[in-house]
Scaffold this active site. Structure first.
Site, mmCIF file in Angstrom:
data_model
loop_
_atom_site.group_PDB
_atom_site.id
_atom_site.type_symbol
_atom_site.label_atom_id
_atom_site.label_comp_id
_atom_site.label_asym_id
_atom_site.label_seq_id
_atom_site.Cartn_x
_atom_site.Cartn_y
_atom_site.Cartn_z
ATOM 1 N N TYR A 1 14.208 30.919 4.263
ATOM 2 C CA TYR A 1 12.869 31.787 5.020
ATOM 3 C C TYR A 1 13.048 31.615 6.814
ATOM 4 O O TYR A 1 13.609 31.698 7.174
ATOM 5 C CB TYR A 1 11.533 31.247 4.441
ATOM 6 C CG TYR A 1 10.847 30.753 3.613
ATOM 7 C CD1 TYR A 1 11.430 31.805 2.482
ATOM 8 C CD2 TYR A 1 10.764 30.098 3.016
ATOM 9 C CE1 TYR A 1 10.784 31.953 1.463
ATOM 10 C CE2 TYR A 1 10.267 29.462 1.664
ATOM 11 C CZ TYR A 1 10.441 30.596 0.819
ATOM 12 O OH TYR A 1 9.853 30.064 -0.577
ATOM 13 N N ASP B 1 10.735 23.065 -1.576
ATOM 14 C CA ASP B 1 11.716 22.371 -2.646
ATOM 15 C C ASP B 1 12.968 22.080 -2.321
ATOM 16 O O ASP B 1 14.082 21.113 -3.051
ATOM 17 C CB ASP B 1 10.999 22.347 -3.939
ATOM 18 C CG ASP B 1 10.559 23.219 -4.307
ATOM 19 O OD1 ASP B 1 8.939 22.251 -4.407
ATOM 20 O OD2 ASP B 1 9.843 24.292 -5.074
ATOM 21 N N LYS C 1 0.712 -1.280 0.096
ATOM 22 C CA LYS C 1 0.079 -0.384 -0.180
ATOM 23 C C LYS C 1 0.638 1.437 0.320
ATOM 24 O O LYS C 1 2.118 0.954 0.279
ATOM 25 C CB LYS C 1 -0.892 0.194 0.985
ATOM 26 C CG LYS C 1 -0.252 -0.036 2.400
ATOM 27 C CD LYS C 1 -1.122 -0.013 3.664
ATOM 28 C CE LYS C 1 -0.673 -0.480 4.654
ATOM 29 N NZ LYS C 1 -0.462 -0.408 6.203
ATOM 30 N N CYS D 1 12.795 24.196 3.013
ATOM 31 C CA CYS D 1 11.428 24.915 2.309
ATOM 32 C C CYS D 1 11.113 23.985 1.243
ATOM 33 O O CYS D 1 11.460 22.475 1.372
ATOM 34 C CB CYS D 1 11.885 25.438 1.009
ATOM 35 S SG CYS D 1 13.031 27.531 1.871
ATOM 36 N N HIS E 1 -6.612 -7.494 12.205
ATOM 37 C CA HIS E 1 -5.170 -6.942 12.441
ATOM 38 C C HIS E 1 -5.036 -6.393 14.363
ATOM 39 O O HIS E 1 -6.107 -5.906 14.770
ATOM 40 C CB HIS E 1 -5.814 -5.848 12.182
ATOM 41 C CG HIS E 1 -4.764 -4.546 11.705
ATOM 42 N ND1 HIS E 1 -3.585 -5.779 11.789
ATOM 43 C CD2 HIS E 1 -4.032 -3.444 11.502
ATOM 44 C CE1 HIS E 1 -2.333 -4.353 10.724
ATOM 45 N NE2 HIS E 1 -3.228 -3.202 10.633
#
Ligand SMILES: *Cc1c(COP(=O)(O)O)cnc(C)c1O
Length: 383
Positions: free
Chosen positions: A265, A314, A45, A312, A171
Site C-alpha cells: 500500500y 495479513d 494470562k 498489511c 504487586h
C-alpha cells in the site's frame, strides 16, 4: 534447521508459532533453582503470553505451586482445556462470575465482604469451599485494598463457612528499575499486612524481576510470567532461561521487480534496480506491528533480510534480491535460524514497546505447534 517431523507438519502451513516445551521445562527448573525455597506460580494470562493454551497443560507436572491468569474467564477456559491444578484469577471478579468460580474451583482475589458472602453462599450450596487471596494495594494503585481494609476484610472472611483465606499478596510498580527504593517502600507496607495477618499461609508479591532481584521479597511464592517464556526483564540477572517461542512462516510468492516499481500500500518502497521481493504471510492482525514497515528484519536462509513497504493486515514483503529464495522457504520472524536470532526484545525495541506486549499480542489465528526435542506433541487449534 527444522526437525524432519516439524518440516513435514509445517509444510502445509503459511505461518505458525513453535513452542519449545523442552525450553519451557528448563526455564521452570532454572527459575525454581533461582528462587528456592520459595515456590513458583506460573503466569499464563493472555493466552500464556501468546504461547497458547496447551502451554498451561504442559506446565502442570513441572513442579509449580499453581497457575495464575488475570480474569475468571481465562481460568474457566483453562479448566475447559483440561487444566486441573490450582488456578488463581488475580484481578476483579464480578458477581456474575461467582457461580463459575465455585463450579470450576478457581482461586480468586476477594475485594469485598459482599463478594465474599456470595462466594461463601454458593460454595456452601455446592458443599465445598472457595479459596481466596487478599490483595494489598501498596502503591501501584491498580487493584487491591489498603492495609486496614485488607485486615478487616480478611478477619471477616475468616469467619465465613465456605471461604478459606489462603493468600495475601501485592504487586510491584518499579520491579525492573535500577532504583529499588519504591519496591522497598511497597514491601514495608506489605509487611504491615503480613504482621497483622500472620495466619494467612501463602504470601506472594514478586513478579519475574522482583523475584530474581530481591530475595527478601520472595515469600512463599513468586509469580513468574515473562521469565518463564525466556525473556529476562531489564536490570535483572539471567537465571539461565531461553526463549520458548519462535514465529515462522513460508514465503508465499517471490515477485520480480523492475527499477522504479513499488510494493504494498502506498508504494512507499521502490526498487532501485532489478529486484526480488518475497511475500511473507503474516500481518498486523497477527501482532506483527504495522510500524515495522520499512524498518524490521526477518531471517531467511540464516540471514537478516529487510522488510520493505508497509505491513498489511495479513502479509508484508521483504527484499530477497539475489538470495535464491523460492516459494515455501522458511522465514523466521522470532527465534533463531542458523547463527542469527531475532528476539522479542529486538522487535519490541523497534516498535516502541516491551517484549511482554510483543508476545502477548501474537494473533490467535496463528497455529501453535508444541514441540519436545523436535517432535510435535500437540497442535492448537488442531490442523
Ligand atoms: C502479569 C503479572 C505478573 C507476571 O509478571 P512478569 O513480569 O511477566 O513476570 C505477576 N503478577 C501480576 C499481578 C501480573 O499482572
Amino acid at each position: 534447521m527444522l526437525s524432519s517431523e516439524l518440516s513435514a507438519v509445517s509444510s502445509g502451513l503459511n505461518h505458525w508459532i513453535e513452542v519449545d516445551l523442552g525450553a519451557l521445562e528448563s526455564n521452570v527448573q532454572a527459575l525454581r533453582q533461582a528462587v528456592q525455597p520459595s515456590g513458583l506460580i506460573g503466569v499464563v494470562k493472555a493466552n500464556a503470553y501468546g504461547h497458547g493454551a496447551h502451554t498451561a497443560l504442559a506446565l502442570q507436572g513441572m513442579g509449580l505451586e499453581g497457575l495464575a491468569v488475570a480474569w475468571v474467564s481465562e481460568a474457566v477456559a483453562l479448566r475447559r482445556a483440561g487444566v486441573t491444578c490450582r488456578v488463581l484469577a488475580m484481578e476483579h471478579v464480578t458477581q456474575a462470575e461467582v457461580a463459575a468460580v465455585v463450579r470450576d474451583e478457581i482461586e480468586v482475589c476477594c475485594h469485598s465482604l459482599a463478594l465474599g458472602k456470595l462466594l461463601a453462599l454458593r460454595a456452601q450450596q455446592s458443599g465445598g469451599s472457595v479459596r481466596v487471596h487478599i490483595k494489598v494495594d501498596t502503591g501501584l494503585h491498580r487493584f487491591g485494598l489498603s492495609v486496614n481494609e485488607a485486615v478487616v476484610l480478611a478477619e471477616a472472611l475468616r469467619l465465613l463457612p465456605g471461604i478459606e483465606v489462603v493468600g495475601l499478596w501485592t504487586h510491584m510498580a518499579n520491579a525492573d528499575e535500577p532504583d529499588d527504593s519504591f519496591s522497598d517502600a511497597q514491601n514495608a507496607v506489605f509487611a504491615a499486612a503480613v504482621e497483622a495477618l500472620p495466619w494467612i499461609p501463602f504470601r506472594h508479591v514478586a513478579n519475574s524481576a522482583t523475584g530474581l532481584r530481591r530475595s527478601a521479597m520472595r515469600y512463599e511464592g513468586v509469580r513468574v510470567g515473562v521469565s518463564l517464556y525466556g525473556v529476562v526483564p531489564d536490570n535483572t540477572p539471567d537465571p539461565g532461561v531461553r526463549p520458548v517461542l519462535s514465529l515462522r512462516a513460508r514465503v508465499a510468492r517471490v515477485v520480480q521487480l523492475q527499477r522504479g516499481e513499488g510494493v504494498s500500500y502506498g508504494l512507499e518502497w521502490r526498487a532501485d534496480g532489478p529486484s526480488e521481493a518475497g511475500l511473507i504471510p503474516v500481518g498486523y492482525a497477527d501482532g506483527w506491528r504495522r510500524s515495522l514497515g520499512n524498518r524490521g528484519e526477518v531471517l531467511i536462509h540464516g540471514q537478516r533480510v529487510p522488510m520493505i513497504g508497509r505491513v498489511c493486515m495479513d502479509q508484508f514483503l521483504v527484499d530477497v534480491t539475489g538470495m535464491g529464495v523460492v516459494e515455501g522457504d522458511v522465514v523466521t520472524l522470532l527465534g533463531s535460524d542458523g547463527d542469527e536470532t531475532m528476539s522479542a526484545a529486538e522487535i519490541a525495541g523497534l516498535t516502541g514497546t516491551i517484549p511482554w506486549e510483543t508476545l502477548a499480542t501474537l494473533g490467535r489465528r496463528l497455529p501453535r505447534l508444541y514441540l519436545r526435542e523436535g517432535v510435535v506433541e500437540a497442535v492448537e487449534p488442531p490442523l
